[in-house]
Every structure is written in C-alpha cells, then in structure tokens.
Design a protein around this motif. Structure first.
Motif, PDB file in Angstrom:
ATOM      1  N   GLN A  49      23.605   8.608  -8.284  1.00  0.00           N
ATOM      2  CA  GLN A  49      22.273   9.021  -7.490  1.00  0.00           C
ATOM      3  C   GLN A  49      22.122  10.603  -7.920  1.00  0.00           C
ATOM      4  N   PHE A  50      22.948  11.381  -8.005  1.00  0.00           N
ATOM      5  CA  PHE A  50      22.649  12.670  -8.674  1.00  0.00           C
ATOM      6  C   PHE A  50      22.229  12.848  -9.903  1.00  0.00           C
ATOM      7  N   SER A  51      22.805  12.012 -10.946  1.00  0.00           N
ATOM      8  CA  SER A  51      22.374  11.858 -12.095  1.00  0.00           C
ATOM      9  C   SER A  51      20.908  11.565 -12.414  1.00  0.00           C
ATOM     10  N   VAL A  52      20.476  10.492 -11.543  1.00  0.00           N
ATOM     11  CA  VAL A  52      19.193  10.117 -11.845  1.00  0.00           C
ATOM     12  C   VAL A  52      18.097  11.288 -11.368  1.00  0.00           C
ATOM     13  N   ILE A  53      18.627  12.168 -10.359  1.00  0.00           N
ATOM     14  CA  ILE A  53      17.795  13.277 -10.008  1.00  0.00           C
ATOM     15  C   ILE A  53      17.786  14.391 -11.067  1.00  0.00           C
ATOM     16  N   GLY A  54      19.235  14.618 -11.396  1.00  0.00           N
ATOM     17  CA  GLY A  54      19.487  15.880 -12.173  1.00  0.00           C
ATOM     18  C   GLY A  54      19.072  15.749 -13.818  1.00  0.00           C
ATOM     19  N   LEU A  55      19.417  14.548 -14.407  1.00  0.00           N
ATOM     20  CA  LEU A  55      19.384  14.508 -15.736  1.00  0.00           C
ATOM     21  C   LEU A  55      17.926  14.776 -16.154  1.00  0.00           C
ATOM     22  N   PRO A  56      16.913  14.440 -15.642  1.00  0.00           N
ATOM     23  CA  PRO A  56      15.763  14.655 -16.420  1.00  0.00           C
ATOM     24  C   PRO A  56      15.505  16.361 -16.331  1.00  0.00           C
ATOM     25  N   ALA A  57      15.828  16.836 -15.377  1.00  0.00           N
ATOM     26  CA  ALA A  57      15.734  18.081 -15.205  1.00  0.00           C
ATOM     27  C   ALA A  57      16.348  19.022 -15.952  1.00  0.00           C
ATOM     28  N   ILE A  58      17.656  18.534 -16.247  1.00  0.00           N
ATOM     29  CA  ILE A  58      18.573  19.333 -17.110  1.00  0.00           C
ATOM     30  C   ILE A  58      17.983  19.201 -18.842  1.00  0.00           C
ATOM     31  N   VAL A  59      17.663  18.080 -18.966  1.00  0.00           N
ATOM     32  CA  VAL A  59      17.185  17.515 -20.296  1.00  0.00           C
ATOM     33  C   VAL A  59      15.975  18.411 -20.640  1.00  0.00           C
ATOM     34  N   ALA A  60      14.972  18.586 -19.609  1.00  0.00           N
ATOM     35  CA  ALA A  60      13.782  19.278 -19.833  1.00  0.00           C
ATOM     36  C   ALA A  60      14.082  20.693 -20.014  1.00  0.00           C
ATOM     37  N   ALA A  67      16.972  24.241 -27.132  1.00  0.00           N
ATOM     38  CA  ALA A  67      18.508  24.417 -27.266  1.00  0.00           C
ATOM     39  C   ALA A  67      18.978  23.875 -28.841  1.00  0.00           C
ATOM     40  N   THR A  68      19.880  24.697 -29.342  1.00  0.00           N
ATOM     41  CA  THR A  68      20.684  24.240 -30.250  1.00  0.00           C
ATOM     42  C   THR A  68      21.739  23.170 -30.091  1.00  0.00           C
ATOM     43  N   ILE A  69      22.306  22.895 -31.300  1.00  0.00           N
ATOM     44  CA  ILE A  69      23.604  21.732 -31.048  1.00  0.00           C
ATOM     45  C   ILE A  69      24.341  22.344 -30.112  1.00  0.00           C
ATOM     46  N   TRP A  70      24.924  23.584 -30.055  1.00  0.00           N
ATOM     47  CA  TRP A  70      25.807  24.206 -29.151  1.00  0.00           C
ATOM     48  C   TRP A  70      25.173  24.168 -27.776  1.00  0.00           C
ATOM     49  N   GLY A  71      23.822  24.230 -27.730  1.00  0.00           N
ATOM     50  CA  GLY A  71      23.235  24.509 -26.381  1.00  0.00           C
ATOM     51  C   GLY A  71      23.265  23.020 -25.680  1.00  0.00           C
ATOM     52  N   TRP A  72      23.088  22.013 -26.486  1.00  0.00           N
ATOM     53  CA  TRP A  72      23.022  20.509 -25.873  1.00  0.00           C
ATOM     54  C   TRP A  72      24.335  20.286 -25.518  1.00  0.00           C
ATOM     55  N   GLU A  73      25.582  20.687 -26.085  1.00  0.00           N
ATOM     56  CA  GLU A  73      26.816  20.398 -25.889  1.00  0.00           C
ATOM     57  C   GLU A  73      27.369  21.179 -24.397  1.00  0.00           C
ATOM     58  N   LEU A  74      26.677  22.346 -24.262  1.00  0.00           N
ATOM     59  CA  LEU A  74      26.630  23.108 -22.940  1.00  0.00           C
ATOM     60  C   LEU A  74      25.779  22.259 -21.897  1.00  0.00           C
ATOM     61  N   LEU A  75      24.863  21.775 -22.326  1.00  0.00           N
ATOM     62  CA  LEU A  75      23.934  20.983 -21.254  1.00  0.00           C
ATOM     63  C   LEU A  75      24.667  19.829 -20.954  1.00  0.00           C
ATOM     64  N   LEU A  76      25.396  18.965 -21.875  1.00  0.00           N
ATOM     65  CA  LEU A  76      26.134  17.891 -21.465  1.00  0.00           C
ATOM     66  C   LEU A  76      27.126  18.187 -20.717  1.00  0.00           C
ATOM     67  N   LEU A  77      27.792  19.478 -20.610  1.00  0.00           N
ATOM     68  CA  LEU A  77      29.028  19.652 -19.673  1.00  0.00           C
ATOM     69  C   LEU A  77      28.285  20.041 -18.264  1.00  0.00           C
ATOM     70  N   LEU A  78      27.001  20.707 -18.578  1.00  0.00           N
ATOM     71  CA  LEU A  78      26.361  20.884 -17.076  1.00  0.00           C
ATOM     72  C   LEU A  78      25.842  19.626 -16.450  1.00  0.00           C
TER      73      LEU A  78
END
Length: 128
Positions: A49-60, A67-78
């Motif tokens: 449920q939280f993934s559906v809410i938060g995933l679009p916001a974090i990707v945006a 974001a660079t390659i490193w930034g996207w890796e950190l975003l995956l951790l987030l």
C-alpha cells in the motif's frame, strides 16, 4: 507521518478481520507463532500500500532533480525504506505490545499501539 498513523489500523485490521485467525489458532502450533505470521503477512500487504503511494512521488523527485546513476541507486534504497519502514515499525510495536500485555489481550495491545502512534504523529506536528 500519515503513513505511520494509518499503519496501525491497516495492520491490525488485516490481523483481526481475517476469518482464518480462529481456524489457525486451532493448529497444533503456538498462538504466538500464528499471530507473528499474521503480522508478517499484514506487514507485506501494508508495504505494498505504501509503495503505491510513495513510488510515484520518489520517482518524480528523481526526475525533477535530474538524478545520476548513483542518485537512482540511492532512490531505490529510499523507496525500499519508504515501503517497509512504517509497516515494520508498526508490526514491531504490535509484537512488543503483545509481549507486554499477553496474547489474550490482543485488541488492547493494538489500541495501545494505535494511541502511541497517534501521539507520535501529533507530537511531530506540534514540534514543527
């Protein structure tokens, strides 16, 4: 903060509203194991449920800040932390509350955790 506040009713609702809890408690294993496994199941469902809410916001945010390659890796951790943290904290708090109050007082333990989470959210808003 609202994700933490809504986690307790969602997790406890998943645990208590299921019709299989009485059936599972008749199995020749400990009630503690049954409750813990149901909480784990609720945690996974709640995380989705939280993934559906938060995933679009974090990707945006990633696209907005280019974001660079490193930034996207950190975003995956987030994203991983955003999806699991509220549900895991709630399940841990419920398990600790059950340990203190006992399995027989399941609803009371959930009410206690719900009140604690509500106070945490209110205190966070007042402090800011």
């Amino acid at each position: 903060m609202f994700l933490f506040a809504s986690a307790v009713p969602f997790v406890s609702g998943t645990l208590l509203q299921a019709n299989d809890l009485d059936l599972l408690c008749t199995v020749p294993i400990s009630r503690k194991v049954v409750i813990a496994s149901k909480l784990l199941d609720a945690t996974v469902t709640n995380s989705l449920q939280f993934s559906v809410i938060g995933l679009p916001a974090i990707v945006a945010v990633g696209f907005a800040y280019h974001a660079t390659i490193w930034g996207w890796e950190l975003l995956l951790l987030l994203i991983f932390q955003f999806a699991l943290m509220p549900a895991l904290v709630t399940a841990l708090a419920l398990l600790l509350s059950l340990l203190v109050t006992g399995i027989e007082r399941l609803r009371g333990a959930m009410t206690t955790v719900n009140l604690a989470m509500a106070l945490f959210v209110c205190a966070t808003f007042v402090i800011q």
